[in-house]
Design a protein around this motif. Sequence first.
Motif: not given
Length: 156
Positions: A2-7, A40-41, A49-50, A113-116
């Motif tokens: 998931k993109p959120a987990e990469r973030s 995730g804690q 975040p996870p 990558a840059i945006s993140e």
Amino acid sequence: MKPAERSGARLAVVQALYEMEISGKGVIDALAEFEAFWIGQVVDGVEHPPAETAFFRDLLRGAVEEQRAIDQALDGALSAGWPLRRVEAVLRAILRAGAYEVIYRRDVPVRVAISEYVDVAHSFYGGEEPGLVNAVLDKVARAARAEELDGAAREG
């Protein structure tokens, strides 16, 4: 994935790189600590975040293993007379993680990558730092992946 987990992995890598620089911990200790106690804690009332674990591990190990080459690329992208060692520690961690991903993770689109990492910078800074992250990583990307950026300009 998931993109959120990469973030989340990117944010955790920046925090781990910072922690390693301040404490002198090695990669193995940082990986173990972050995977067990941070990702995730809720720590001191802050929800972390996870994160995609394999991505986190690759980014952290890669940023450390390739640090010499990354630092050279960043020194070349920073303003003359302002070497990476003069950059504040959290910002240095953001730039190193971002440069690793831009240079070595060809599976991740360079603009993503840059945006993140600009987003990560926004989570720590309210001033000009996110703009600096954008400018420096864009310069690194133009040296490392010009063909991808040129192709995106033609398509857009």
